[in-house]
Design a protein around this motif. Structure first.
Motif, mmCIF file in Angstrom:
data_model
loop_
_atom_site.group_PDB
_atom_site.id
_atom_site.type_symbol
_atom_site.label_atom_id
_atom_site.label_comp_id
_atom_site.label_asym_id
_atom_site.label_seq_id
_atom_site.Cartn_x
_atom_site.Cartn_y
_atom_site.Cartn_z
ATOM 1 N N THR A 21 1.250 9.353 -6.069
ATOM 2 C CA THR A 21 1.449 10.766 -5.748
ATOM 3 C C THR A 21 2.360 11.485 -6.742
ATOM 4 O O THR A 21 2.449 12.715 -6.708
ATOM 5 C CB THR A 21 2.037 10.913 -4.337
ATOM 6 N N VAL B 180 -5.659 1.063 -0.912
ATOM 7 C CA VAL B 180 -4.720 1.897 -1.666
ATOM 8 C C VAL B 180 -5.335 3.253 -1.983
ATOM 9 O O VAL B 180 -4.695 4.304 -1.801
ATOM 10 C CB VAL B 180 -4.277 1.169 -2.952
ATOM 11 N N ILE C 193 0.837 -1.207 0.000
ATOM 12 C CA ILE C 193 0.000 0.000 0.000
ATOM 13 C C ILE C 193 0.868 1.252 0.000
ATOM 14 O O ILE C 193 0.586 2.227 -0.718
ATOM 15 C CB ILE C 193 -0.940 -0.019 1.219
ATOM 16 N N THR D 155 -3.639 11.036 1.710
ATOM 17 C CA THR D 155 -2.386 11.753 1.470
ATOM 18 C C THR D 155 -2.637 13.087 0.796
ATOM 19 O O THR D 155 -2.006 14.104 1.136
ATOM 20 C CB THR D 155 -1.450 10.884 0.616
ATOM 21 N N PRO E 29 -0.624 7.411 5.491
ATOM 22 C CA PRO E 29 -0.740 8.611 4.648
ATOM 23 C C PRO E 29 0.310 9.676 4.963
ATOM 24 O O PRO E 29 0.866 10.298 4.045
ATOM 25 C CB PRO E 29 -2.158 9.113 4.939
ATOM 26 N N SER F 173 0.746 3.802 -3.189
ATOM 27 C CA SER F 173 0.256 5.159 -2.915
ATOM 28 C C SER F 173 1.322 6.193 -3.229
ATOM 29 O O SER F 173 1.020 7.268 -3.773
ATOM 30 C CB SER F 173 -0.176 5.267 -1.452
ATOM 31 N N VAL G 247 -5.556 5.461 1.239
ATOM 32 C CA VAL G 247 -4.279 6.081 1.619
ATOM 33 C C VAL G 247 -3.918 7.197 0.642
ATOM 34 O O VAL G 247 -3.416 8.252 1.039
ATOM 35 C CB VAL G 247 -3.171 5.012 1.683
ATOM 36 N N PHE G 248 -4.206 6.999 -0.638
ATOM 37 C CA PHE G 248 -3.895 8.020 -1.641
ATOM 38 C C PHE G 248 -4.711 9.291 -1.403
ATOM 39 O O PHE G 248 -4.163 10.403 -1.382
ATOM 40 C CB PHE G 248 -4.162 7.458 -3.036
#
Length: 494
Positions: free
Chosen positions: A111, A181, A103, A188, A343, A107, A184-185
């Protein structure tokens, strides 16, 4: 005969009164003053302990998690040579570590499609009032993301490690993994917007936005001190404040890294950022102290309650260090405080990759030395926290609960001596009564405990048999070991 003005003035100047006639009232007022004076010290003890707990879970992502994943991969590669002796290719802990690392990597890769500079200039073009509203909305969204995100991660871990001989009613590991996933993305991105807004406030010419953002912390006092709070509700708020303080420190670190990169790492500019950073930290500490002081005053809560909170967090740490614990330590911290390190770790790695250029053998050597330093810091922090936690658990008379956890996780094994939990050189068998009931590892409140001695120290949760005698009409009393950051406040908590 009417009294003259002279008699009235003389009576007003010479009349007396005796406070001892209302001794109980004035003694209570004096104790409230002493409680308010003790709040800053007791609160900061809890905050510092919780801060280092969050830092330990955060450093785990950068230090021990890659090593654990490497060991799990080596186990997979060497498994054909050793033979398939067990029913599992990997232990549940190895599966969870690989999922966390996957993950994190996915992620972080996603980004790269985000432009931090464009986001910064887009936020900088907004008006001050709009940015103030956006920042407050981001704080609410962060709490909602953390609450739902921890459920997503827990569902993924359990789906991936659920025993095969049990009937499954889940949608599968891959859908849960994709959900984790994307969670967390998006989380973030949310934290990145928070960091960009804070960076804009630091770089504004008149610092008006920074002043408004700090003043929003004092609005939190208005929404908290005049509400009814129980001991469990205050425990939730304390955990939230610990998580918020640690997250703000990470955001300040990100802002400093971004600004130092823009000014070519000139030390003179760093000294210009220090006053603003100190001002933000001091305002946050002052708001927490004032808020907790008046909450305890209006709800007649003693300052000793923060020692109970600290003992509950220490109990989580000590129980998670057992050989066969019910959960990982970082997951336990995430549930208690609402702090999910993935994150924040993704964003910090992204900022470090953009701010620090690594070229040449010397640079890679410095990176290796920095990593070894982080590992050393993580180990030292864990050792100190474990030692302090054992002391707090001993003071709270909660060693019997640790014994019950050991029996539940290791059936058929002899109980550990109390010297493994406390600093006493001689085992104290009176602290570990022999249980006669089978225990489960699902919840600490489901297992009975011995009757604690009469003391003002925090007590273990009540026995299950005592709760059953209350009848089905009465709700089950929640203890500190049952309360996490996402438990509903209000009447749902007894």
């Amino acid at each position: 005969k009417k009294p003259s003005l002279t008699h009235f003035v003389t009576a007003e100047l010479t009349r007396g009164y005796f406070l001892e006639h209302n001794e109980a009232k004035f003694t209570e007022r004096r104790e409230k003053v002493y409680t308010c004076m003790r709040i800053p010290k007791e609160l900061e003890k809890l905050m510092i302990f919780g801060f280092f707990l969050c830092m330990d879970a955060f450093l785990y992502v950068f230090t021990l998690l890659p090593l654990r994943v490497l060991l799990a991969v080596l186990r997979l590669l060497t498994l054909p040579c050793c033979g398939f002796r067990g029913t599992r290719l990997l232990q549940p802990a190895h599966v969870c570590d690989i999922l966390k690392a996957s993950i994190l990597v996915l992620s972080f890769s996603m980004t790269h499609y985000l432009d931090y500079s464009m986001m910064y200039h887009l936020i900088r073009g907004q008006s001050i009032i709009k940015l103030y509203i956006i920042y407050n909305m981001l704080e609410v969204a962060d709490r909602l993301f953390s609450s739902f995100g921890q459920d997503i991660l827990d569902a993924l871990y359990w789906t991936a490690t659920e025993p095969k001989n049990r009937k499954r009613d889940s949608i599968g590991v891959i859908p849960h993994f994709i959900m984790a996933v994307f969670y967390v993305f998006f989380h973030t991105i949310l934290i990145m917007i928070q960091a960009s807004t804070l960076n804009v406030a630091f770089n504004s010419h008149n610092k008006s936005l920074l002043t408004i953002m700090m003043s929003s912390n004092f609005v939190e006092i208005k929404g908290s001190v005049f509400k009814k709070f129980g001991k469990n509700n205050l425990f939730q708020m304390s955990n939230s404040d610990i998580k918020e303080r640690f997250t703000n420190h990470v955001l300040l670190l990100i802002v400093c890294l971004r600004n130092m990169e823009q000014f070519s790492w000139k030390p003179d500019y760093m000294w210009g950022l220090v006053p603003d950073v100190i001002m933000v930290i001091i305002s946050e500490v002052a708001v927490d102290v004032v808020k907790h002081a008046f909450i305890t005053k209006f709800n007649d809560i003693s300052a000793d309650v923060y020692s109970e909170y600290r003992a509950s967090l220490a109990f989580d740490l000590v129980s998670s260090r057992q050989k066969n614990a019910c959960t990982d330590y970082s997951d336990s911290v995430a549930r208690r405080m609402g702090f999910i390190p993935l994150p924040v770790a993704v964003l910090l790695i992204r900022v470090l990759m953009n701010s620090v250029k690594v070229q040449g053998a010397l640079s890679y050597t410095c990176v290796l030395l920095f990593y070894l330093g982080l590992v050393t810091l993580k180990l030292l922090n864990s050792i100190v926290l474990l030692g302090k936690s054992c002391v707090y658990v001993k003071r709270a008379k909660m060693e019997d609960k640790l014994f019950e956890r050991h029996i539940a996780a290791n059936p058929g094994h002899p109980p550990p001596s109390s010297s493994s939990v406390t600093s006493q050189p001689t085992p104290r068998t009176d602290l570990f009564p022999t249980p006669t009931t089978d225990y489960s590892c699902s919840s600490p409140s489901d297992s009975p405990s011995a009757s604690p001695p009469e003391t003002e120290e925090p007590r273990p949760p009540p026995a299950e048999d005592e709760e059953e005698t209350q009848g089905p009409s009465q709700p089950k009393h929640r203890t500190l070991l049952d309360i996490d950051r996402f438990t509903l406040c209000g009447n749902r908590i007894d």
